[in-house]
Motif scaffolding. Structure first.
Motif, PDB file in Angstrom:
ATOM      1  N   LEU A  96      33.503  18.168 -23.261  1.00  0.00           N
ATOM      2  CA  LEU A  96      34.118  17.251 -22.149  1.00  0.00           C
ATOM      3  C   LEU A  96      33.226  16.187 -21.716  1.00  0.00           C
ATOM      4  O   LEU A  96      32.264  16.578 -21.332  1.00  0.00           O
ATOM      5  N   THR A  97      33.940  14.865 -21.665  1.00  0.00           N
ATOM      6  CA  THR A  97      33.145  13.750 -21.188  1.00  0.00           C
ATOM      7  C   THR A  97      33.841  13.399 -19.847  1.00  0.00           C
ATOM      8  O   THR A  97      34.992  13.193 -19.713  1.00  0.00           O
ATOM      9  N   LEU A 125      34.563  25.647 -24.205  1.00  0.00           N
ATOM     10  CA  LEU A 125      33.644  24.475 -23.714  1.00  0.00           C
ATOM     11  C   LEU A 125      32.372  24.700 -24.122  1.00  0.00           C
ATOM     12  O   LEU A 125      31.646  25.912 -23.549  1.00  0.00           O
ATOM     13  N   GLU A 126      31.616  24.065 -24.805  1.00  0.00           N
ATOM     14  CA  GLU A 126      30.036  24.068 -24.848  1.00  0.00           C
ATOM     15  C   GLU A 126      29.351  22.770 -24.110  1.00  0.00           C
ATOM     16  O   GLU A 126      28.135  23.410 -23.639  1.00  0.00           O
ATOM     17  N   TRP A 127      29.726  21.828 -24.325  1.00  0.00           N
ATOM     18  CA  TRP A 127      28.788  20.695 -23.792  1.00  0.00           C
ATOM     19  C   TRP A 127      29.666  19.963 -22.789  1.00  0.00           C
ATOM     20  O   TRP A 127      30.814  19.694 -22.750  1.00  0.00           O
ATOM     21  N   CYS A 236      23.407   6.608 -14.891  1.00  0.00           N
ATOM     22  CA  CYS A 236      22.434   7.569 -15.602  1.00  0.00           C
ATOM     23  C   CYS A 236      23.591   8.671 -16.290  1.00  0.00           C
ATOM     24  O   CYS A 236      24.592   8.966 -15.735  1.00  0.00           O
ATOM     25  N   ILE A 237      23.109   9.029 -17.632  1.00  0.00           N
ATOM     26  CA  ILE A 237      24.003   9.750 -18.369  1.00  0.00           C
ATOM     27  C   ILE A 237      23.580  11.071 -18.706  1.00  0.00           C
ATOM     28  O   ILE A 237      22.311  11.105 -18.853  1.00  0.00           O
ATOM     29  N   PHE A 238      24.049  12.179 -18.129  1.00  0.00           N
ATOM     30  CA  PHE A 238      23.568  13.414 -18.113  1.00  0.00           C
ATOM     31  C   PHE A 238      23.996  14.501 -19.481  1.00  0.00           C
ATOM     32  O   PHE A 238      25.625  14.143 -19.336  1.00  0.00           O
ATOM     33  N   ILE A 239      23.374  14.956 -20.060  1.00  0.00           N
ATOM     34  CA  ILE A 239      24.057  15.919 -21.291  1.00  0.00           C
ATOM     35  C   ILE A 239      23.694  17.349 -20.796  1.00  0.00           C
ATOM     36  O   ILE A 239      22.659  17.648 -20.674  1.00  0.00           O
ATOM     37  N   ALA A 240      24.512  18.106 -20.522  1.00  0.00           N
ATOM     38  CA  ALA A 240      24.528  19.411 -20.031  1.00  0.00           C
ATOM     39  C   ALA A 240      25.266  20.505 -20.945  1.00  0.00           C
ATOM     40  O   ALA A 240      26.398  20.053 -21.613  1.00  0.00           O
ATOM     41  N   ARG A 241      24.706  21.654 -20.891  1.00  0.00           N
ATOM     42  CA  ARG A 241      25.182  22.662 -21.726  1.00  0.00           C
ATOM     43  C   ARG A 241      25.878  23.820 -20.840  1.00  0.00           C
ATOM     44  O   ARG A 241      25.599  23.911 -19.693  1.00  0.00           O
ATOM     45  N   ARG A 242      27.162  24.280 -21.090  1.00  0.00           N
ATOM     46  CA  ARG A 242      27.640  25.337 -20.358  1.00  0.00           C
ATOM     47  C   ARG A 242      26.796  26.433 -20.395  1.00  0.00           C
ATOM     48  O   ARG A 242      26.343  27.059 -21.385  1.00  0.00           O
ATOM     49  N   ALA A 243      26.404  26.952 -19.076  1.00  0.00           N
ATOM     50  CA  ALA A 243      25.890  28.137 -18.808  1.00  0.00           C
ATOM     51  C   ALA A 243      26.206  29.494 -19.487  1.00  0.00           C
ATOM     52  O   ALA A 243      27.534  29.701 -19.296  1.00  0.00           O
ATOM     53  N   SER A 244      25.509  30.238 -19.883  1.00  0.00           N
ATOM     54  CA  SER A 244      26.193  31.648 -20.322  1.00  0.00           C
ATOM     55  C   SER A 244      26.692  32.350 -19.197  1.00  0.00           C
ATOM     56  O   SER A 244      25.884  32.332 -18.243  1.00  0.00           O
TER      57      SER A 244
END
Length: 244
Positions: A96-97, A125-127, A236-244
């Motif tokens: 998802l962006t 969804l992962e990222w 600023c661009i942030f790349i995040a992972r969906r938390a478990s």
């Protein structure tokens, strides 16, 4: 518009290059608030498989469909919730962006709205990639300084006063570090961007249109070099992972 397009296409290439450090083969990407689809076009040219856009604007959705990109029209948010028409998407998104999006969310509802989007897309969804304006940027600080001395036009433009929807929030890395865990995300990567092309600042800064073009170009190039050298880019661009 052409200056803005050049910036968005350049940023799209940067985002994909950085994203591929974490996802070598990105796929099933949904761009929420896709606008004119410039980022999705960059993704398609870069070989990203399975793309879709979503926007509240009928014009935006039509432009993406004309370009051969699947697109869905979003309903307006309902308080702190923003329902996604998942049945209209051609796939369940893995990425998802949210590029130049969450700063428009009403401040009191911002965290709940982002969390609701993430929750709706789980578990596939992962990222999540977020691009936001930051208060530490050189252009923002310069505009604040000018507003303190009297002229407020640049600051008003940064907040997009008089448009719908305006900017409700500016961020810092610290505030994003606090926000991401609240919405079920883990910070993985972040990098700054000027958010304008130094040589075409006059086309983007309405308040400077009466200033001679060579002076604005010189100022844009100087601001760009200074902001990059000092790490004071305005987004600023942030790349995040969906938390478990």
């Amino acid at each position: 518009m052409e200056s803005l397009r050049a910036t968005r296409e350049r940023q799209g290439r940067r985002i994909l290059e950085r994203l591929r450090r974490h996802i070598p083969e990105p796929s099933r990407l949904l761009d929420f608030g896709a606008g004119r689809g410039w980022f999705l076009e960059s993704c398609r040219q870069a070989g990203v498989r399975e793309l879709a856009g979503a926007d509240i604007s009928e014009l935006s959705v039509g432009l993406m469909r004309e370009a051969g990109i699947p697109a869905v029209r979003l309903p307006l948010p309902e308080g702190d919730r923003w329902p996604l028409p998942l049945e209209s998407l051609p796939f369940r998104p893995r990425i998802l962006t949210l590029l130049d999006v969450v700063e428009h969310f009403p401040g009191p509802h911002l965290a709940d709205m982002v969390q609701h989007l993430v929750t709706q897309l789980a578990p596939e969804l992962e990222w999540v990639v977020l691009k936001v304006p930051v208060a530490s940027g050189l252009l923002y600080r310069t505009s604040r300084m000018m507003a303190a001395l009297g002229p407020t036009q640049l600051l008003e433009q940064l907040y997009q006063c008089g448009t719908f929807p305006p900017h409700e929030s500016y961020f810092t890395r610290r505030s994003m570090a606090a926000l991401l865990p609240r919405v079920g995300l883990e910070w993985v990567d972040a990098f700054g961007d000027l958010d304008f092309e130094p040589g075409s600042l006059a086309e983007r800064a309405h308040a400077l249109r009466r200033v001679p073009r060579p002076l604005v170009t010189l100022a844009g190039n100087s601001l760009g070099m200074m902001a990059t050298a000092l790490g004071m880019q305005d987004s600023c661009i942030f790349i995040a992972r969906r938390a478990s």
